[in-house]
Design a protein around this motif. Structure first.
Motif, PDB file in Angstrom:
ATOM      1  N   LYS A   1      39.031  85.226  58.975  1.00 51.62           N
ATOM      2  CA  LYS A   1      39.691  86.504  58.703  1.00 51.62           C
ATOM      3  C   LYS A   1      38.724  87.676  58.544  1.00 51.62           C
ATOM      4  O   LYS A   1      39.092  88.824  58.814  1.00 51.62           O
ATOM      5  CB  LYS A   1      40.533  86.382  57.432  1.00 51.62           C
ATOM      6  N   TYR A   2      37.503  87.376  58.072  1.00 52.64           N
ATOM      7  CA  TYR A   2      36.510  88.436  57.836  1.00 52.64           C
ATOM      8  C   TYR A   2      35.157  87.947  58.365  1.00 52.64           C
ATOM      9  O   TYR A   2      34.268  87.608  57.587  1.00 52.64           O
ATOM     10  CB  TYR A   2      36.407  88.761  56.338  1.00 52.64           C
ATOM     11  N   LYS A   3      35.062  87.902  59.661  1.00 53.63           N
ATOM     12  CA  LYS A   3      33.886  87.327  60.313  1.00 53.63           C
ATOM     13  C   LYS A   3      32.591  87.950  59.802  1.00 53.63           C
ATOM     14  O   LYS A   3      32.425  89.172  59.799  1.00 53.63           O
ATOM     15  CB  LYS A   3      33.999  87.561  61.828  1.00 53.63           C
ATOM     16  N   GLY A   4      31.679  87.086  59.340  1.00 48.99           N
ATOM     17  CA  GLY A   4      30.377  87.544  58.890  1.00 48.99           C
ATOM     18  C   GLY A   4      30.308  87.890  57.412  1.00 48.99           C
ATOM     19  O   GLY A   4      29.217  88.157  56.888  1.00 48.99           O
ATOM     20  N   LEU A   5      31.444  87.876  56.712  1.00 49.77           N
ATOM     21  CA  LEU A   5      31.441  88.239  55.298  1.00 49.77           C
ATOM     22  C   LEU A   5      30.756  87.172  54.446  1.00 49.77           C
ATOM     23  O   LEU A   5      30.049  87.482  53.485  1.00 49.77           O
ATOM     24  CB  LEU A   5      32.868  88.460  54.801  1.00 49.77           C
ATOM     25  N   SER A   6      30.954  85.902  54.809  1.00 46.26           N
ATOM     26  CA  SER A   6      30.341  84.815  54.051  1.00 46.26           C
ATOM     27  C   SER A   6      28.928  84.542  54.543  1.00 46.26           C
ATOM     28  O   SER A   6      28.686  84.403  55.745  1.00 46.26           O
ATOM     29  CB  SER A   6      31.174  83.534  54.171  1.00 46.26           C
ATOM     30  N   ARG A   7      28.001  84.463  53.618  1.00 46.13           N
ATOM     31  CA  ARG A   7      26.617  84.135  53.948  1.00 46.13           C
ATOM     32  C   ARG A   7      26.421  82.630  54.058  1.00 46.13           C
ATOM     33  O   ARG A   7      25.346  82.168  54.455  1.00 46.13           O
ATOM     34  CB  ARG A   7      25.676  84.709  52.889  1.00 46.13           C
ATOM     35  N   GLY A   8      27.429  81.861  53.682  1.00 47.71           N
ATOM     36  CA  GLY A   8      27.354  80.418  53.804  1.00 47.71           C
ATOM     37  C   GLY A   8      27.328  79.716  52.465  1.00 47.71           C
ATOM     38  O   GLY A   8      27.618  80.303  51.415  1.00 47.71           O
ATOM     39  N   ILE A   9      26.965  78.433  52.505  1.00 50.20           N
ATOM     40  CA  ILE A   9      26.962  77.578  51.318  1.00 50.20           C
ATOM     41  C   ILE A   9      25.544  77.083  51.082  1.00 50.20           C
ATOM     42  O   ILE A   9      24.933  76.458  51.955  1.00 50.20           O
ATOM     43  CB  ILE A   9      27.917  76.392  51.495  1.00 50.20           C
ATOM     44  N   ILE A  10      25.033  77.348  49.896  1.00 49.51           N
ATOM     45  CA  ILE A  10      23.660  77.004  49.548  1.00 49.51           C
ATOM     46  C   ILE A  10      23.671  75.950  48.439  1.00 49.51           C
ATOM     47  O   ILE A  10      24.081  76.245  47.311  1.00 49.51           O
ATOM     48  CB  ILE A  10      22.867  78.237  49.070  1.00 49.51           C
ATOM     49  N   PRO A  11      23.243  74.723  48.732  1.00 54.62           N
ATOM     50  CA  PRO A  11      23.124  73.722  47.671  1.00 54.62           C
ATOM     51  C   PRO A  11      21.768  73.834  46.982  1.00 54.62           C
ATOM     52  O   PRO A  11      20.771  74.161  47.620  1.00 54.62           O
ATOM     53  CB  PRO A  11      23.244  72.398  48.438  1.00 54.62           C
ATOM     54  N   LYS A  12      21.746  73.577  45.692  1.00 56.78           N
ATOM     55  CA  LYS A  12      20.488  73.679  44.951  1.00 56.78           C
ATOM     56  C   LYS A  12      20.307  72.490  44.024  1.00 56.78           C
ATOM     57  O   LYS A  12      21.253  72.030  43.385  1.00 56.78           O
ATOM     58  CB  LYS A  12      20.433  74.982  44.151  1.00 56.78           C
ATOM     59  N   LYS A  13      19.049  72.039  43.972  1.00 54.81           N
ATOM     60  CA  LYS A  13      18.693  70.954  43.066  1.00 54.81           C
ATOM     61  C   LYS A  13      17.192  71.009  42.812  1.00 54.81           C
ATOM     62  O   LYS A  13      16.464  71.767  43.460  1.00 54.81           O
ATOM     63  CB  LYS A  13      19.062  69.600  43.672  1.00 54.81           C
ATOM     64  N   GLY A  14      16.729  70.198  41.870  1.00 54.45           N
ATOM     65  CA  GLY A  14      15.298  70.122  41.609  1.00 54.45           C
ATOM     66  C   GLY A  14      14.889  70.778  40.308  1.00 54.45           C
ATOM     67  O   GLY A  14      15.695  71.410  39.605  1.00 54.45           O
TER      68      GLY A  14
END
Length: 401
Positions: A326-339
């Motif tokens: 619906k809003y192409k490019g609005l999401s930068r994606g999904i970033i998993p974090k650990k450590g």
């Protein structure tokens, strides 16, 4: 004279040597199998493990593993998926395993050895449009002085900050029946924005006790309730609690945890938990124009070190997909974090429906962010009601034929 050799004796000695070697080999083989059996039969907490082996295994993708099978059986080639055939080469994979160097990730050459570089050392589960290892969301640690309300910068441009819109005049077609289903909170309550802080240009100093990320909660509450989803916004000042206890910024998630847990205990109707933050990146990485209007980009951050990781990541992925649609490019994606250099949980272990969203960055305005919150609320509502429909269909008894 040298005594004559007895052929029978030589054969016997040779046979005895072979027999001893065979027995030693057989004993060693049986020992290996016995030891393997013992180790694998132990409870997990007593087994010997190797972080190095686990880390190496993580570097082998499914596509690369499939390609390994083709080396032994060419029949696999005919059914090789496209993503496997176009995947990384054997040399690249060996380089990653042997030297922990990824030719596609420049951070792996020297970055992990540089002090302070760990804040950039994250992975990308799903990359949004334009997202790569050079512009991933980052979280800078502010100096203690800016977390003191007595040191708040003078405000500017606050006349441009509008109040949250009112409710829709028309009732939504579906509602949660007066029950709050979404809980919105802010672990880093003082995260603010440079356009409103007079004389402040350093992103690390973009903090304020009054004009900050908590204002986004007002917009999200109205937008979700206009879609029929009861929402509660908790503006508990986590930074103030840290200051009172003389704790550092790194203890923010620890301090927010009992607040969230208490809300869950006091209201069993709550189903979704959204922690809103803002990124430390500059405007070029956190802003996009859609239909002639500027929007603050949004990123999903998921803690990998919690038992709900896969479910939380699935929720983030579903919302990311809808935003892309619906809003192409609005999401930068999904970033998993650990450590060791990050929290790794973000209190998402408290619920399988927990997400952390980074809305905009230090240069964005509330006008830009409110547009993004509206977009997020619309896709969240779509996903919520679809999930409710699926659950209802599954709970309904089958009709008689």
């Amino acid at each position: 004279m040298r005594p004559a050799k007895n052929p029978s004796y030589a054969v016997a000695v040779h046979f005895t040597t072979i027999l001893k070697g065979s027995l030693v080999f057989l004993f060693a083989l049986l020992s290996i199998f016995s030891l393997s059996g013992i180790l694998t039969s132990l409870n997990p907490q007593y087994r010997i493990s190797s972080n190095s082996v686990n880390h190496a295994a993580e570097n082998v993708s499914g596509a690369a593993l499939y390609k390994m099978f083709t080396f032994e059986n060419s029949a696999f080639l005919s059914a090789m998926p496209k993503e496997a055939s176009s995947g990384e080469s054997a040399g690249t994979m060996l380089m990653k395993l042997a030297a922990n160097v990824n030719l596609e990730d420049p951070r792996s050459f020297l970055g992990r050895e540089l002090p302070g570089f760990s804040i950039f050392d994250s992975d990308i589960l799903v990359a949004g449009e334009g997202t790569n290892y050079t512009n991933m969301p980052i979280e800078s640690i502010p100096p203690n002085k800016v977390l003191d309300p007595n040191n708040d910068a003078e405000l500017q441009n606050t006349d441009a900050i509008g109040s949250a819109p009112g409710s829709n005049a028309t009732a939504p077609p579906m509602t949660t029946g007066g029950k709050n289903r979404v809980y919105v909170y802010f672990t880093h309550t003082n995260e603010s924005y440079l356009p409103y802080l007079k004389g402040v240009t350093d992103p690390d100093l973009a903090y304020h006790s009054k004009i900050n990320v908590t204002k986004l909660g007002d917009e999200l509450k109205v937008d979700l309730e206009n879609a029929g989803i009861g929402t509660t916004v908790d503006k508990t000042d986590i930074i103030a609690r840290l200051n009172k206890k003389e704790l550092t910024f790194a203890n923010a998630y620890q301090e927010a945890r009992p607040v969230v847990a208490s809300a869950m205990q006091n209201d069993k109707n709550l189903q979704y938990f959204i922690d809103i933050h803002r990124d430390s990146r500059r405007k070029k990485d956190t802003t996009i124009q859609i239909n002639g209007q500027d929007y603050a980009k949004i990123a999903f951050v998921i803690g990998e070190e919690n038992p709900n990781y896969e479910k939380n990541a699935k929720l983030a992925y579903d919302l990311h997909k809808l935003l892309e649609k619906k809003y192409k490019g609005l999401s930068r994606g999904i970033i998993p974090k650990k450590g060791a250099a990050t929290n790794g949980k973000f209190n998402q272990d408290l619920s399988p429906n927990s997400i952390l969203i980074e809305v905009g960055g230090v240069d964005n305005t509330f006008e830009e962010m409110d547009r993004t919150i509206k977009a997020f609320a619309s896709v969240f509502a779509e996903n919520y009601w679809q999930a409710e429909k699926v659950q209802k269909d599954q709970s309904d008894p089958p009709s008689k034929q």
